[in-house]
Design a protein around this motif. Structure first.
Motif, PDB file in Angstrom:
ATOM      1  N   ALA A 173      -3.010  -0.008  -6.585  1.00 48.55           N
ATOM      2  CA  ALA A 173      -2.485  -1.122  -7.124  1.00 48.55           C
ATOM      3  C   ALA A 173      -2.985  -2.384  -6.342  1.00 48.55           C
ATOM      4  CB  ALA A 173      -1.148  -1.108  -7.497  1.00 48.55           C
ATOM      5  N   ASP A 174      -3.417  -3.571  -7.284  1.00 46.82           N
ATOM      6  CA  ASP A 174      -3.400  -5.029  -6.446  1.00 46.82           C
ATOM      7  C   ASP A 174      -2.071  -5.145  -5.691  1.00 46.82           C
ATOM      8  OD1 ASP A 174      -3.408  -7.609  -5.954  1.00 46.82           O
ATOM      9  OD2 ASP A 174      -3.697  -7.981  -8.091  1.00 46.82           O
ATOM     10  N   PRO A 175      -2.062  -5.388  -4.633  1.00 44.98           N
ATOM     11  CA  PRO A 175      -1.274  -5.862  -3.556  1.00 44.98           C
ATOM     12  C   PRO A 175      -0.306  -6.982  -4.303  1.00 44.98           C
ATOM     13  CG  PRO A 175      -2.826  -5.664  -2.115  1.00 44.98           C
ATOM     14  CD  PRO A 175      -3.571  -5.478  -3.878  1.00 44.98           C
ATOM     15  N   TYR A 176      -0.859  -7.825  -4.684  1.00 47.79           N
ATOM     16  CA  TYR A 176      -0.092  -9.004  -5.041  1.00 47.79           C
ATOM     17  C   TYR A 176       0.638  -8.483  -6.479  1.00 47.79           C
ATOM     18  CZ  TYR A 176       1.253 -13.748  -6.389  1.00 47.79           C
ATOM     19  OH  TYR A 176       2.146 -14.670  -6.908  1.00 47.79           O
ATOM     20  N   GLU A 177       0.192  -7.574  -7.156  1.00 48.59           N
ATOM     21  CA  GLU A 177       1.073  -7.051  -8.430  1.00 48.59           C
ATOM     22  C   GLU A 177       2.185  -6.263  -7.975  1.00 48.59           C
ATOM     23  OE1 GLU A 177       0.245  -4.550 -12.417  1.00 48.59           O
ATOM     24  OE2 GLU A 177      -1.492  -4.764 -10.936  1.00 48.59           O
ATOM     25  N   LEU A 224       8.406  -7.362 -16.058  1.00 54.49           N
ATOM     26  CA  LEU A 224       7.376  -8.073 -16.530  1.00 54.49           C
ATOM     27  C   LEU A 224       5.984  -7.893 -15.958  1.00 54.49           C
ATOM     28  CD1 LEU A 224       8.622 -11.988 -17.261  1.00 54.49           C
ATOM     29  CD2 LEU A 224       8.357  -9.917 -18.846  1.00 54.49           C
ATOM     30  N   ASP A 225       4.900  -7.449 -16.720  1.00 55.54           N
ATOM     31  CA  ASP A 225       3.592  -7.108 -15.918  1.00 55.54           C
ATOM     32  C   ASP A 225       2.869  -8.529 -15.538  1.00 55.54           C
ATOM     33  OD1 ASP A 225       3.693  -4.457 -16.644  1.00 55.54           O
ATOM     34  OD2 ASP A 225       2.650  -4.571 -18.626  1.00 55.54           O
ATOM     35  N   LEU A 226       2.339  -8.529 -14.552  1.00 56.08           N
ATOM     36  CA  LEU A 226       1.567  -9.357 -14.121  1.00 56.08           C
ATOM     37  C   LEU A 226       0.611 -10.179 -14.962  1.00 56.08           C
ATOM     38  CD1 LEU A 226       1.040 -11.395 -11.668  1.00 56.08           C
ATOM     39  CD2 LEU A 226      -0.644  -9.854 -10.733  1.00 56.08           C
ATOM     40  N   GLU A 227       0.041  -9.259 -15.666  1.00 56.69           N
ATOM     41  CA  GLU A 227      -0.987  -9.964 -16.980  1.00 56.69           C
ATOM     42  C   GLU A 227      -0.180 -10.551 -17.795  1.00 56.69           C
ATOM     43  OE1 GLU A 227      -3.733  -7.761 -20.465  1.00 56.69           O
ATOM     44  OE2 GLU A 227      -2.657  -6.554 -18.867  1.00 56.69           O
ATOM     45  N   GLN A 228       1.226 -10.326 -18.218  1.00 56.97           N
ATOM     46  CA  GLN A 228       2.008 -11.122 -18.833  1.00 56.97           C
ATOM     47  C   GLN A 228       2.298 -12.463 -18.308  1.00 56.97           C
ATOM     48  OE1 GLN A 228       5.582  -9.629 -20.194  1.00 56.97           O
ATOM     49  NE2 GLN A 228       6.021 -11.215 -21.807  1.00 56.97           N
ATOM     50  N   PHE A 254       5.733 -13.626  -0.744  1.00 54.75           N
ATOM     51  CA  PHE A 254       4.477 -13.469  -1.576  1.00 54.75           C
ATOM     52  C   PHE A 254       4.587 -12.834  -2.871  1.00 54.75           C
ATOM     53  CE2 PHE A 254       3.506 -13.164   3.005  1.00 54.75           C
ATOM     54  CZ  PHE A 254       2.848 -14.414   3.103  1.00 54.75           C
ATOM     55  N   GLY A 255       4.294 -13.528  -3.972  1.00 50.31           N
ATOM     56  CA  GLY A 255       4.707 -12.965  -5.079  1.00 50.31           C
ATOM     57  C   GLY A 255       5.879 -13.649  -5.865  1.00 50.31           C
ATOM     58  N   TYR A 256       6.517 -14.524  -5.346  1.00 50.97           N
ATOM     59  CA  TYR A 256       7.589 -15.097  -5.680  1.00 50.97           C
ATOM     60  C   TYR A 256       7.254 -16.207  -6.892  1.00 50.97           C
ATOM     61  CZ  TYR A 256      12.737 -17.269  -5.149  1.00 50.97           C
ATOM     62  OH  TYR A 256      13.741 -17.659  -5.486  1.00 50.97           O
ATOM     63  N   GLU A 282       0.814  -1.308  -0.078  1.00 49.90           N
ATOM     64  CA  GLU A 282      -0.038  -0.001   0.025  1.00 49.90           C
ATOM     65  C   GLU A 282       0.591   1.260  -0.020  1.00 49.90           C
ATOM     66  OE1 GLU A 282      -3.848   1.835   2.261  1.00 49.90           O
ATOM     67  OE2 GLU A 282      -2.862   0.003   3.002  1.00 49.90           O
ATOM     68  N   HIS A 283       1.771   1.192   0.813  1.00 51.09           N
ATOM     69  CA  HIS A 283       2.768   2.474   0.643  1.00 51.09           C
ATOM     70  C   HIS A 283       3.406   2.518  -0.769  1.00 51.09           C
ATOM     71  CE1 HIS A 283       3.154   3.729   4.861  1.00 51.09           C
ATOM     72  NE2 HIS A 283       2.920   2.518   5.165  1.00 51.09           N
ATOM     73  N   ILE A 284       3.742   1.572  -1.491  1.00 53.56           N
ATOM     74  CA  ILE A 284       4.271   1.693  -2.575  1.00 53.56           C
ATOM     75  C   ILE A 284       3.252   2.197  -3.767  1.00 53.56           C
ATOM     76  CG2 ILE A 284       5.446   0.367  -4.636  1.00 53.56           C
ATOM     77  CD1 ILE A 284       6.752  -1.263  -2.592  1.00 53.56           C
TER      78      ILE A 284
END
Length: 501
Positions: free
Chosen positions: A155-159, A169-173, A414-416, A149-151
């Motif tokens: 945006a979606d936190p996972y993104e 790389l975009d999360l969408e890709q 998380f996100g790795y 949230e600070h960053i």
């Protein structure tokens, strides 16, 4: 270490680089402490270690977010720099922008909590008890949501968290590639299972850990791992860490499965050879750092799968296996053993080359829902088991071989997980390009000669550090845009041949 051309560059650039290098050295020192905690630190050392790593995280954050750092960055950006240095400033700007938005207290808290979470994860795994670890997961999820949230509060936190590991790389890709893998691999796996080929499974005895450790050492020697710039140890969850001067690997052993230890060792060697291939003269700045975890994983998966699971590899390597394990296995038998499909396997790091990606998709979906709040932490074991049954047709009997098997959430990572599949896909594309460029590559592998492949990877991937964004790096190395097409083609050809389709 300043770049070789620093004498021709503005003072502000040199000042910026000096400050950034200091932050890098602090981060690398924290990395050594992390390695020590996972490999050799006594169990009772955690309270002090968590304070040490927290202090280093805070010190690094102070350097990156100081007024002097910001001023040097702005002045360097305003200068007319060559392309190479422009890329360095681009990377530093990205890191600064993210760091400056996150309070130092939160950075220190995350570092301390992850250090404290590690022994709790180990205990919970040993006890097969998710509820013992769940409070730590709750805490880390809350801290990571705050961090995201600070960053970027919109945006979606996972993104946001995914971008820590794969910045360009975009999360969408990434999601599109994962969807393509699921769509392409599930019917292939079903077809292979229906074919029911009787592949060799010659390793049916018990192989003591001492013998397997000797085999791991011999494997690293065979591949060209330098003893003076690395070391081999064991860890509950194999990993590699370090710098271009000191890149260490770990592995683990199952006395009934030496093939698993071979794969783990070759995989971590791939990580280490990337780290060691980064330019030494650029240590400390972005040109001396890895591009990101997708590229890092491409190197480990290239060596593990395209080399270490190839027929040619075992032509030269099987003699070492037989000598260290006291077996009498043929190259063909070893090759088949290394490429068995195990759709009912519970453990990601022991998964075969195809079903592995179902393990990744499962974890991606779970941690994404955890971060969004759609999944409660207490419900993870149930959802994990349901998805294992859906994707792999098997249900874990315990949490230890289910939702507690990976170390990543203890690290707050998380996100790795998507980077594992992205790296596998990239590995196929890179290896295809290497095959085109290196005459007799497969003959070299059969002869145990990996010099040409090392040189190709260093020239096309390692030496660039972070000069190029991820998609740009793939295009520079292969002449093609990054896609899953090469992997899908490779997987179909290899396993159709093995299973006689």
């Amino acid at each position: 270490m300043a770049t070789q051309e620093s004498e021709t560059l503005p003072d502000a650039y040199d000042d910026l680089l000096s400050r950034y290098e200091r932050a890098t050295y602090i981060g690398d020192a924290a990395g050594v402490l992390s390695w020590d905690q996972e490999v050799v630190m006594p169990e009772g050392g955690t309270p002090a270690r968590s304070k040490q790593t927290s202090a280093l995280s805070g010190a690094r954050h102070d350097v990156l977010t100081s007024d002097a750092f910001a001023a040097a960055l702005e002045e360097a950006e305003a200068a007319d720099l060559p392309d190479r240095e422009t890329a360095v400033v681009r990377e530093i700007r990205r890191e600064y922008d993210r760091a400056a938005k996150v309070p130092k207290e939160l950075v220190e808290r995350i570092s301390e909590e992850t250090s404290n979470a590690l022994p709790v994860w180990k205990e919970a795994k040993a006890e097969d008890d998710w509820s013992h670890f769940a409070p730590k997961v709750e805490t880390l999820l809350d801290l990571k949501r705050q961090y995201a949230e600070h960053i970027d509060p919109d945006a979606d936190p996972y993104e946001v968290l995914f971008a820590d590991y794969e910045p360009w790389l975009d999360l969408e890709q990434a999601e599109a590639i994962l969807e393509q893998l699921r769509d392409e691999l599930v019917p292939l796996i079903d077809e292979l299972n229906d074919a029911g080929a009787d592949l060799a499974a010659p390793f049916d005895g018990t192989y003591p850990e001492d013998d397997q450790f000797a085999l791991a050492e011999s494997t690293l020697d065979y591949l060209g791992y330098p003893d003076d710039h690395g070391r081999l140890d064991t860890a509950p969850h194999p990993f590699s860490s370090g710098t271009q001067f000191d890149a260490r690997v770990t592995t683990r052993f199952d006395e009934s499965d030496p093939v698993g230890a071979i794969g783990s060792t070759v995989h971590e060697f791939g990580h280490a050879t990337y780290t060691l291939g980064l330019p030494r003269e650029e240590y400390g700045n972005p040109l001396g750092q890895n591009r990101g975890l997708s590229v890092h994983e491409s190197q480990s998966r290239l060596w593990e799968n395209h080399v270490g699971r190839s027929r040619e590899f075992y032509d030269g390597y099987v003699g070492i296996v037989n000598e260290e394990l006291g077996t009498d296995v043929s190259a063909r038998e070893a090759y088949e053993a290394a490429n068995q499909l195990y759709p009912d396997n519970l453990i990601r790091v022991e998964a075969d080359e195809l079903t592995y990606h179902m393990h990744i998709i499962l974890r991606f979906e779970i941690e994404r829902d955890l971060l969004s709040g759609e999944l409660a932490v207490e419900d993870v074991p149930q959802v994990w088991n349901e998805k294992m049954e859906e994707y792999l047709g098997v249900t874990p009997d315990t949490d230890g071989v289910g939702c507690l098997q990976d170390i990543h959430w203890a690290h707050g990572s998380f996100g790795y997980f998507p980077t594992y599949s992205l790296g596998s896909v990239m590995a196929a594309q890179l290896f295809e390009a290497a095959e085109d460029d290196i005459d007799g590559l497969h003959d070299d592998i059969a002869a145990g000669d990996f010099d040409a492949l090392h040189e190709w990877l260093t020239e096309n991937v390692h030496r660039h550090g972070r000069r190029y964004r991820t998609n740009e790096l793939v295009r520079e190395a292969t002449g093609e845009d990054f896609s899953a097409d090469a992997f899908v083609e490779y997987a179909n050809a290899k396993f159709s041949d093995l299973y006689g389709l």
